[in-house]
Design an enzyme around this catalytic site. Structure first.
Site, PDB file in Angstrom:
ATOM      1  N   ASP A   1      79.178  -8.510  22.591  1.00 22.85           N
ATOM      2  CA  ASP A   1      78.077  -8.777  23.674  1.00 22.85           C
ATOM      3  C   ASP A   1      76.775  -7.852  23.412  1.00 22.85           C
ATOM      4  O   ASP A   1      76.897  -6.643  23.965  1.00 22.85           O
ATOM      5  CB  ASP A   1      78.622  -8.724  25.276  1.00 22.85           C
ATOM      6  CG  ASP A   1      77.574  -9.212  26.052  1.00 22.85           C
ATOM      7  OD1 ASP A   1      76.188  -9.374  25.826  1.00 22.85           O
ATOM      8  OD2 ASP A   1      78.137  -9.309  27.295  1.00 22.85           O
TER       9      ASP A   1
ATOM     10  N   ASN B   1      61.758 -16.763  22.524  1.00 21.75           N
ATOM     11  CA  ASN B   1      61.013 -17.893  22.097  1.00 21.75           C
ATOM     12  C   ASN B   1      59.364 -17.335  22.138  1.00 21.75           C
ATOM     13  O   ASN B   1      59.146 -16.350  22.813  1.00 21.75           O
ATOM     14  CB  ASN B   1      61.202 -19.067  23.021  1.00 21.75           C
ATOM     15  CG  ASN B   1      61.093 -18.783  24.458  1.00 21.75           C
ATOM     16  OD1 ASN B   1      60.005 -18.431  24.582  1.00 21.75           O
ATOM     17  ND2 ASN B   1      61.989 -19.133  25.434  1.00 21.75           N
TER      18      ASN B   1
ATOM     19  N   GLY C   1      70.820 -19.361  25.293  1.00 21.07           N
ATOM     20  CA  GLY C   1      71.402 -18.261  24.436  1.00 21.07           C
ATOM     21  C   GLY C   1      71.205 -16.859  24.810  1.00 21.07           C
ATOM     22  O   GLY C   1      71.241 -16.475  25.917  1.00 21.07           O
ATOM     23  N   VAL C   2      71.065 -16.050  23.590  1.00 21.48           N
ATOM     24  CA  VAL C   2      70.893 -14.491  23.932  1.00 21.48           C
ATOM     25  C   VAL C   2      69.793 -14.160  24.640  1.00 21.48           C
ATOM     26  O   VAL C   2      69.758 -13.328  25.543  1.00 21.48           O
ATOM     27  CB  VAL C   2      71.027 -13.662  22.471  1.00 21.48           C
ATOM     28  CG1 VAL C   2      69.759 -13.973  21.553  1.00 21.48           C
ATOM     29  CG2 VAL C   2      71.189 -12.386  22.718  1.00 21.48           C
ATOM     30  N   ASP C   3      68.675 -14.930  24.654  1.00 19.55           N
ATOM     31  CA  ASP C   3      67.451 -14.861  25.418  1.00 19.55           C
ATOM     32  C   ASP C   3      67.729 -14.817  26.904  1.00 19.55           C
ATOM     33  O   ASP C   3      67.179 -14.079  27.480  1.00 19.55           O
ATOM     34  CB  ASP C   3      66.491 -15.943  24.866  1.00 19.55           C
ATOM     35  CG  ASP C   3      64.843 -15.269  25.396  1.00 19.55           C
ATOM     36  OD1 ASP C   3      64.807 -14.140  25.509  1.00 19.55           O
ATOM     37  OD2 ASP C   3      64.213 -16.251  25.473  1.00 19.55           O
TER      38      ASP C   3
ATOM     39  N   SER D   1      67.841 -16.990  14.991  1.00 25.46           N
ATOM     40  CA  SER D   1      67.637 -18.318  14.549  1.00 25.46           C
ATOM     41  C   SER D   1      68.773 -19.295  14.542  1.00 25.46           C
ATOM     42  O   SER D   1      68.517 -20.307  13.932  1.00 25.46           O
ATOM     43  CB  SER D   1      66.560 -18.340  13.317  1.00 25.46           C
ATOM     44  OG  SER D   1      65.314 -18.159  13.615  1.00 25.46           O
ATOM     45  N   THR D   2      70.007 -18.762  14.449  1.00 19.86           N
ATOM     46  CA  THR D   2      71.067 -19.488  14.057  1.00 19.86           C
ATOM     47  C   THR D   2      71.860 -20.312  15.154  1.00 19.86           C
ATOM     48  O   THR D   2      72.588 -21.194  14.845  1.00 19.86           O
ATOM     49  CB  THR D   2      72.114 -18.550  13.458  1.00 19.86           C
ATOM     50  OG1 THR D   2      72.605 -17.654  14.301  1.00 19.86           O
ATOM     51  CG2 THR D   2      71.774 -17.708  12.391  1.00 19.86           C
ATOM     52  N   GLY D   3      71.290 -20.170  16.278  1.00 15.86           N
ATOM     53  CA  GLY D   3      71.852 -21.156  17.505  1.00 15.86           C
ATOM     54  C   GLY D   3      71.020 -22.259  17.607  1.00 15.86           C
ATOM     55  O   GLY D   3      70.911 -23.084  16.585  1.00 15.86           O
TER      56      GLY D   3
ATOM     57  N   TYR E   1      68.002 -22.784  17.069  1.00 20.42           N
ATOM     58  CA  TYR E   1      66.978 -22.999  16.010  1.00 20.42           C
ATOM     59  C   TYR E   1      67.534 -23.628  14.506  1.00 20.42           C
ATOM     60  O   TYR E   1      66.902 -23.645  13.774  1.00 20.42           O
ATOM     61  CB  TYR E   1      66.138 -21.835  15.905  1.00 20.42           C
ATOM     62  CG  TYR E   1      65.293 -21.374  16.916  1.00 20.42           C
ATOM     63  CD1 TYR E   1      65.002 -22.303  18.179  1.00 20.42           C
ATOM     64  CD2 TYR E   1      64.408 -20.397  16.910  1.00 20.42           C
ATOM     65  CE1 TYR E   1      64.154 -21.874  19.088  1.00 20.42           C
ATOM     66  CE2 TYR E   1      63.567 -20.229  17.711  1.00 20.42           C
ATOM     67  CZ  TYR E   1      63.185 -20.674  19.083  1.00 20.42           C
ATOM     68  OH  TYR E   1      62.666 -20.454  20.183  1.00 20.42           O
TER      69      TYR E   1
END
Length: 184
Positions: free
Chosen positions: A11, A25, A33-35, A122-124, A126
């Site tokens: 985590d 973003n 997500g992580v953001d 960018s892998t989620g 995006y």
């Protein structure tokens, strides 16, 4: 001191490092997500700092990075970077992703930070292909920490949220001739 690059499953919001990197973003106002997790767990001090950046420069462009407090998180800072949305590879996505990692590292060095933890940018939502993104991340970070500019960094960790991304990083590290594999 030699820089060290590693990966692990975990985590990102509980990493005890000088800075965690947020896959933000362009609005810097939090998201999914992580953001979203970083903003929820870190508290309103992070958003307050983001609003100051928004007032000064209008947010954060794709491939760029900004730094804020980490609020209630154990890290000292958050480096917010915006990765590209995958559009089939026809809109400079690879270079923009490389820039997101590189600008995050440059910002860490400019603030004299020694330890940095990255998510899988960018892998989620995006939709950047995960293996392509891992290869870009590893090569960009490896090249930077091996350069004079990145020599002050002591540790860069790729924190993979799930088993799938952990395996992708494990495979990518094995395939990379520039990076020594370490798993914590």
């Amino acid at each position: 001191m030699n820089s060290k690059i590693s990966y692990k499953q975990g985590d990102l919001t509980i990493e005890v490092v000088d800075a965690i990197v947020n896959a933000a973003n362009t609005s810097l106002r939090g998201g999914g997500g992580v953001d979203g997790a970083i903003h929820r767990k870190g508290g309103e001090d992070i958003l307050r700092d983001c609003y100051k950046i928004i007032a000064r420069q209008g947010g954060c462009k794709v491939g760029e990075a900004v730094i804020t407090t980490a609020g209630r998180l154990p890290a000292k800072h958050i480096i917010h970077t915006v990765g590209p949305t995958w559009s089939g590879g026809y809109n400079n996505e690879k270079e923009l992703l490389k820039s997101a990692y590189l600008n995050s590292l440059k910002l860490a060095v400019a603030h004299e930070l020694k330890t940095v933890a990255f998510p899988n940018i960018s892998t989620g939502i995006y939709k950047f292909p995960k293996r392509k993104a891992a290869d870009i991340a590893i090569k960009t970070v490896s090249d930077f920490v091996e350069s004079d500019e990145g020599a002050s960094l002591e540790s860069v960790i790729f924190v993979c949220f799930d088993e799938e991304n952990l395996q992708i990083y494990k495979d990518a590290f094995k395939a990379s001739s520039n990076t020594q594999q370490r798993l914590f």
